[in-house]
Design an enzyme around this catalytic site. Sequence first.
Site, PDB file in Angstrom:
ATOM      1  N   SER A 135      34.408  68.499   8.736  1.00  0.00           N
ATOM      2  CA  SER A 135      34.788  69.533   9.701  1.00  0.00           C
ATOM      3  C   SER A 135      35.623  68.924  10.807  1.00  0.00           C
ATOM      4  CB  SER A 135      33.502  70.111  10.300  1.00  0.00           C
ATOM      5  OG  SER A 135      33.779  70.816  11.477  1.00  0.00           O
ATOM      6  N   TYR A 159      24.872  68.604  15.222  1.00  0.00           N
ATOM      7  CA  TYR A 159      25.582  69.013  14.007  1.00  0.00           C
ATOM      8  C   TYR A 159      26.793  68.107  13.750  1.00  0.00           C
ATOM      9  CZ  TYR A 159      29.102  71.405  11.262  1.00  0.00           C
ATOM     10  OH  TYR A 159      30.090  71.672  10.354  1.00  0.00           O
ATOM     11  N   LYS A 163      27.746  65.346  10.571  1.00  0.00           N
ATOM     12  CA  LYS A 163      28.996  65.270   9.796  1.00  0.00           C
ATOM     13  C   LYS A 163      29.627  63.888   9.931  1.00  0.00           C
ATOM     14  CE  LYS A 163      29.172  69.241   7.843  1.00  0.00           C
ATOM     15  NZ  LYS A 163      29.053  69.381   6.391  1.00  0.00           N
ATOM     16  N   ARG A 241      42.668  78.215  18.314  1.00  0.00           N
ATOM     17  CA  ARG A 241      42.092  77.551  17.133  1.00  0.00           C
ATOM     18  C   ARG A 241      43.011  77.728  15.937  1.00  0.00           C
ATOM     19  NH1 ARG A 241      39.534  76.180  20.687  1.00  0.00           N
ATOM     20  NH2 ARG A 241      37.294  76.081  21.011  1.00  0.00           N
TER      21      ARG A 241
HETATM   22  C1  WQD Z   1      36.449  80.242  18.031  1.00  0.00           C
HETATM   23  C2  WQD Z   1      36.981  80.646  19.395  1.00  0.00           C
HETATM   24  C3  WQD Z   1      35.323  80.557  21.120  1.00  0.00           C
HETATM   25  C4  WQD Z   1      32.739  83.709  19.606  1.00  0.00           C
HETATM   26  C5  WQD Z   1      32.997  76.137  15.365  1.00  0.00           C
HETATM   27  C6  WQD Z   1      32.326  74.801  15.303  1.00  0.00           C
HETATM   28  C7  WQD Z   1      33.139  73.859  14.482  1.00  0.00           C
HETATM   29  C8  WQD Z   1      33.490  74.441  13.123  1.00  0.00           C
HETATM   30  C9  WQD Z   1      34.072  75.798  13.256  1.00  0.00           C
HETATM   31  C10 WQD Z   1      31.918  73.916  11.380  1.00  0.00           C
HETATM   32  C11 WQD Z   1      36.479  79.761  20.523  1.00  0.00           C
HETATM   33  C12 WQD Z   1      35.784  81.976  20.902  1.00  0.00           C
HETATM   34  C13 WQD Z   1      33.777  82.815  19.754  1.00  0.00           C
HETATM   35  C14 WQD Z   1      32.611  84.777  20.522  1.00  0.00           C
HETATM   36  C15 WQD Z   1      34.574  83.970  21.673  1.00  0.00           C
HETATM   37  N1  WQD Z   1      32.356  74.657  12.300  1.00  0.00           N
HETATM   38  N2  WQD Z   1      34.689  82.933  20.759  1.00  0.00           N
HETATM   39  N3  WQD Z   1      33.550  84.863  21.515  1.00  0.00           N
HETATM   40  O1  WQD Z   1      33.948  76.918  18.259  1.00  0.00           O
HETATM   41  O2  WQD Z   1      36.228  76.722  17.206  1.00  0.00           O
HETATM   42  O3  WQD Z   1      34.262  75.994  15.983  1.00  0.00           O
HETATM   43  O4  WQD Z   1      33.223  76.601  14.063  1.00  0.00           O
HETATM   44  O5  WQD Z   1      32.104  72.771  11.165  1.00  0.00           O
HETATM   45  O6  WQD Z   1      32.417  72.716  14.353  1.00  0.00           O
HETATM   46  O7  WQD Z   1      32.180  74.301  16.614  1.00  0.00           O
HETATM   47  O8  WQD Z   1      34.628  78.412  16.309  1.00  0.00           O
HETATM   48  O9  WQD Z   1      34.387  80.793  15.776  1.00  0.00           O
HETATM   49  O10 WQD Z   1      32.707  79.719  17.336  1.00  0.00           O
HETATM   50  O11 WQD Z   1      35.037  80.086  18.124  1.00  0.00           O
HETATM   51  O12 WQD Z   1      35.399  84.114  22.590  1.00  0.00           O
HETATM   52  O13 WQD Z   1      31.704  85.600  20.452  1.00  0.00           O
HETATM   53  O14 WQD Z   1      36.485  81.967  19.691  1.00  0.00           O
HETATM   54  O15 WQD Z   1      35.090  80.301  22.474  1.00  0.00           O
HETATM   55  O16 WQD Z   1      37.511  79.640  21.454  1.00  0.00           O
HETATM   56  P1  WQD Z   1      34.782  76.985  17.074  1.00  0.00           P
HETATM   57  P2  WQD Z   1      34.107  79.795  16.839  1.00  0.00           P
END
Ligand code: WQD
Length: 352
Positions: A135, A159, A163, A241
Amino acid sequence: TGEYDLSKTNIFVTGGVGFIASHTALVLLDYGCKVTLIDNYSNSFPRVFEHMKKLAGDKADRMKFVKCDINDRELLDKLFTEEKYDCVIHFAGFKAVGESVEKPLEYYYNNFCGTVALLDIMRKHKCKNMVFSSSCTVYGIPESVPITEETPLKAISPYGRTKLFQEDMFRDISASDKDWRVLLLRYFNPVGAHPSGQLGEHPVGIPNNLMPYIQQVALGQRDFLRVWGGDYPTPDGTAVRDYIHVMDLAEGHVKAVVGVLKNAEFGCQAINLGTGKGSSVLEMVQAFEEASGKKVAYQIMERRAGDSVEVWAGTSKAEKELGWKAKYDVLDMCKHQWAWATNYPQGYDTPQ
Ligand code: WQD
């Protein structure tokens, strides 16, 4: 897959009915592989396999499922005795950052000890080809983008540490025994669903990830999205992202299996799987509104602890080493996810 013929290969897939694995297994069948899926259903459902069989049609006779935990050495040993496998794709693992802070021991046991057990059995049966679900979390909070495979590694959650430890273990094993060929695939943000709308992600409980949450707001199952932070140094103030379609990831795994099988000098390598393009939270909201024709209400909140400003992948290594490049854009991701959402608003719990 170039000149490589996958039709005589037998692939062992852990976490086999999870979100990414289920899509990958179907693509492996398309390329002619035989696949054995194992899963302990800790974050998945028996019904996934029924959906997969329907989508696979005639090819379903090359796919089997066994309920098995990766820590169950006895059963793993039996499975590897019954059949010879050319490669393992190891998806099984817990994956929620927040939960890992609450339950670190469960994360270490499942992700780390489970991988030790699996590798031990693989070694015993002389199956030393591995494609591993890593990841972008192994980059921690990156200092700059794009993130390349040379970006320094740093875990910032239990987590993430599981990894990173798994990656380190693979590097150590491969250094000690050149017969191992290991490809560490570092996924960015996997989203979307099978284009048929018959297979997709089913988060258990309140979704932590952005796209499942947006989906539930669009379906009217939740009132509004909480956008974590509107004051980031990005064009619209929300975090950026690299969202990648699950079918592109699936195709990437097939290319990864070919890379491992045809290259004896492979050693242990890491490759990013992302699109190379960043999208902000609000851009994703907009794309989902366009794809669904529904309003996605949101409120800007405080930043979420541990979040990066901007994360997107450098993709040149994947292109060069695997001949792989993502094809789908964010609108495709949202359209396919919406088709799945409207067909199965309760995911795999939707009454049939
Ligand atoms: C994406 C963006 C949030 C939810 C995570 C893990 C990473 C990988 C992928 C596995 C961010 C924003 C989110 C919400 C929001 N996983 N958001 N409101 O944090 O990039 O990555 O998943 O390995 O390790 O950390 O993904 O989908 O949680 O968030 O505003 O209710 O959406 O702040 O900017 P993230 P995410």
